[in-house]
Each structure stands twice: as structure tokens, then as C-alpha cells.
Write an enzyme that holds these catalytic residues in place. Structure first.
Site, PDB file in Angstrom:
ATOM      1  N   GLY A  91       0.807  -1.222   0.000  1.00 38.98           N
ATOM      2  CA  GLY A  91       0.000   0.000   0.000  1.00 38.98           C
ATOM      3  C   GLY A  91       0.839   1.271   0.000  1.00 38.98           C
ATOM      4  O   GLY A  91       0.338   2.363   0.290  1.00 38.98           O
ATOM      5  N   HIS A 147      11.513   1.315   2.135  1.00 40.38           N
ATOM      6  CA  HIS A 147      11.119  -0.054   2.499  1.00 40.38           C
ATOM      7  C   HIS A 147      12.125  -0.636   3.495  1.00 40.38           C
ATOM      8  O   HIS A 147      12.100  -1.821   3.785  1.00 40.38           O
ATOM      9  CB  HIS A 147      11.104  -0.954   1.262  1.00 40.38           C
ATOM     10  CG  HIS A 147      10.017  -0.648   0.272  1.00 40.38           C
ATOM     11  ND1 HIS A 147       8.699  -0.525   0.636  1.00 40.38           N
ATOM     12  CD2 HIS A 147      10.052  -0.483  -1.071  1.00 40.38           C
ATOM     13  CE1 HIS A 147       7.972  -0.277  -0.458  1.00 40.38           C
ATOM     14  NE2 HIS A 147       8.770  -0.241  -1.504  1.00 40.38           N
TER      15      HIS A 147
END
Ligand code: PAP
Length: 354
Positions: A91, A147
Site C-alpha cells: 500500500g 522499504h
């Protein structure tokens, strides 16, 4: 949203550097390549188009790892920074759009909004890759994305007052999303496609971009329990079920809550609609553009697909789903975190069409 004429898009960071050049043995993407260190690391062919390298218990694509090490060693956070963190395919693109639109809501008019002409990844820089050139001169508070697993973040992020927003997603849907994304990348880079079964096996072994997912998610979950005022933990499924409620939570956490007047004027709904998958997916910029990271061609369209909860049902058989759920449960059980399981929704389970 702003009612006065929109200023120029001056809150946008410079574009990610494109790099088509031949590999330079001493440089990553404009940063030292840490060649010696990297040459000692375990590697795996994985199922993505590039080699994976295992560094401090996580697997990274070889073109990203120099950026991760650089981040670890040199990044200096400001206390006002906001970090959007996630395991890939959970997302991220949506969260970037929502955060960007929310923090800049008094700056841009809807009709001329940067998100209509820029992919969300171009609105908020990815600091895993090459942070220096993209964040210089960004207005405060800077919104940055990565990330990077929590344990690998530099102390200047972990030990400071900056805020982190983490989004997670059912690992089965993450795996399916990643498989589609990877094969699209492989196709556009003229690399042979990877079979679902092979990708699934490697995902279950934790051998995938930024994997294993269970450690990634758990680290941020535990930090959100330790410091809830600094780490907001969101779930993709809950965001889909209640986008407005989650957007309000996000705005409050970012320090820019919606006022009663804004709520009355429908600003929350405007941002939800602007950032919806349907809206972003159909924009020219997200249908056509491509960009090049070192030696890999990406296209913006690959960030927008179905955006559904439970798409895994169309691709995994029940045995696979139960196996992955079992791995996740074993790793995160007892922590208070749940990541979706077949048991939550098995009345709607059907065998994938072959
Ligand atoms: P990234 O980590 O590589 O940036 P990320 O954005 O986290 O990828 O994940 C892509 C997924 O989010 C896709 O899911 P799917 O493959 O299951 O469809 C994509 O469709 C979904 N997605 C992208 N933008 C949105 C959005 N605006 N709203 C909801 N879902 C979205």
C-alpha cells in the site's frame, strides 16, 4: 483544498536520477557502492529480475543495497521528518498519495494538483536509493519513504523524535501483488517470466525483496507498541474498508488534523477520491510513463492493479494459503498482530481457476 490559485509545484522533490550507463565498479547510483562489503554477502537468484543479497538478515535487490548501506551510514534525520515505511506491495503508493495530498492540502487546488500529473513516487522521495540529491531543500516537514527494515535504520531515525507511518497487508495478497509486479518488470526487461509456484516457495522462505516479510512487519509492529506516539501502524485492508477514517487518523498523526470546517466542506472525501486507485490508475502519467533505475526499466502503471482484499484466492490453492498463514502465525503469533488468514474469510474461499 486550496481556494486561491495554485502555486508552482515547488514541494516536489527532483526526479529520481535515471541511469542507463554501464555499471561503474566504484559507484552505486551516485553513491559509493560498498563493493568490498557487498562481495562477501550471500546471494540468491531469487524470483525478481535482479540478484538478491542477504544483508543483516534481510534480502535486498543488488541495485538497492548500496543505497540501504548509505542510508544506514550517512542519513541524518530531522526531528520533524515523517517517514512512510512498508514492506513492498503493501500500500506504499496509496499511502504516499494520501500523505502528500493531506500535508499540502492548502497549497494546491484540486484541478491543478501535482498528483494529476506526477506519480506518487515522484512526489515523495525514496530514501533507499539515493537520498542526498532528492531531499536537499525540501520544505519541513519532509515526507520521505523507504522499504528499509526498522532494525537497519540509522540511529538518527530510530533515536529521534521523527514520526514513522507503517502500512502492512495480508502476506498472501502481498505475494500475489509482487508476483504480478515482478512478471511485468521481467516482461518489460525481456527476462523470462517466473512461475507462480516458484515465486511462492521463495516467498515462504523469505527470499524476496526486503524479505522476510514477517520480520519486516514485526519489527515495526513492536516499535509501534513501544512508541505509539511516534509510530503509526496501519493496515491496507482497514484503509480500504474505511478510507476516510484512516485518512483522518493519518492527518492527526502527521500533525495536520482536519478541522471541523474542512470536514464539513468535504475535504477528506476530496482527498480520498483524488488518491483512489481508480483515479490514479487512469491518469495519463500513470498509464504511459517509464523510468529507469540502474539497468532496470520500470513503468508507473505497474504500481496500480486491482487493489483488492483477498485476490490471493484467485491464484493460491487452499493448501498454499494455509501454509503461508501458518508461517506467518508461527512468526508473529502472540504479538497481538494479525495479518489476515484463511480462517477470517474461508467461507468465501474458492479454488483458483487453472
Ligand atoms: P510498492 O511498494 O512497490 O510501491 P505498493 O504501492 O505498496 O507497491 O503496492 C502496490 C499495490 O497497491 C497493488 O496491489 P494489487 O497488485 O493487489 O492490485 C496496487 O493495485 C495497490 N494500489 C496502488 N495504488 C493504490 C490506491 N491508490 N489505492 C488502493 N490500492 C492501491
Amino acid at each position: 483544498m486550496a481556494t486561491s490559485p495554485s502555486p508552482s509545484h515547488d514541494s516536489l522533490p527532483p526526479k529520481q536520477q535515471e541511469d542507463n550507463s554501464e555499471p561503474d565498479p566504484t559507484r552505486g547510483q551516485g553513491i559509493p557502492a560498498y563493493k568490498e562489503l557487498i562481495s562477501t554477502l550471500p546471494s540468491h537468484k531469487g524470483w525478481h529480475p535482479t540478484l538478491l543479497l542477504k544483508y543483516q538478515d534481510f534480502w535486498f535487490p543488488e541495485y538497492i543495497l548500496p543505497g540501504i548501506i548509505n542510508l544506514q551510514q550517512h542519513f541524518k534525520a530531522c526531528p520533524s521528518d515523517l517517514f512512510l515505511m512498508s514492506y513492498p506491495k503493501s500500500g506504499t503508493t496509496w499511502l504516499k498519495a494520501l500523505a502528500f495530498a493531506t500535508i499540502n492540502r492548502n497549497r494546491y487546488q484540486l484541478a491543478n494538483h501535482p498528483l494529476l500529473s506526477h506519480n506518487p513516487h515522484d512526489c515523495i522521495p525514496v530514501i533507499d536509493v539515493d537520498f542526498a540529491s532528492r531531499i536537499e531543500g525540501m520544505p519541513s516537514p519532509r515526507i520521505l519513504q523507504s522499504h528499509c527494515p526498522f532494525s537497519l535504520l540509522p540511529d538518527s531515525i530510530k533515536g529521534s523524535d521523527c514520526r514513522i507511518i507503517y502500512v502492512c497487508r495480508d502476506a498472501k495478497d502481498v505475494m500475489v501483488s509482487d508476483w504480478f509486479f515482478t512478471n511485468r518488470l521481467r516482461r518489460s526487461n525481456e527476462v523470462e517470466l517466473v512461475q507462480f509456484g516458484k515465486a511462492f516457495e521463495l516467498f515462504c522462505e523469505g527470499i524476496c525483496y526486503y524479505g522476510p516479510i514477517w520480520d519486516h512487519v514485526l519489527e515495526y509492529w513492536e516499535e509501534s507498541l513501544r512508541r505509539p506516539e511516534r509510530v503509526l501502524f496501519l493496515k491496507y485492508e482497514e484503509m480500504l474498508a474505511d478510507p476516510a477514517g484512516n485518512l483522518k487518523k493519518l492527518a492527526e498523526f502527521m500533525g495536520c488534523p482536519f478541522s471541523p470546517d474542512e470536514e464539513k466542506d468535504g475535504v477528506v472525501g476530496e482527498i480520498v477520491r483524488l488518491c483512489s486507485l481508480e483515479k490514479l490508475k487512469n491518469l495519463e502519467v500513470n498509464k504511459r510513463s517509464e523510468f529507469i533505475m540502474p539497468h532496470i526499466k520500470f513503468d508507473y502503471g505497474s504500481y496500480f492493479r486491482k487493489g483488492e482484499v483477498g485476490d490471493w484466492r484467485n491464484h493460491m490453492n487452499l493448501e498454499m494459503a494455509l501454509r503461508l498463514d501458518g508461517i506467518i502465525r508461527e512468526k508473529i503469533g502472540g504479538t497481538g498482530l494479525t495479518l489476515g488468514s484463511v480462517g477470517d474469510s474461508d467461507s468465501s474461499y474458492r479454488q483458483p481457476s487453472s
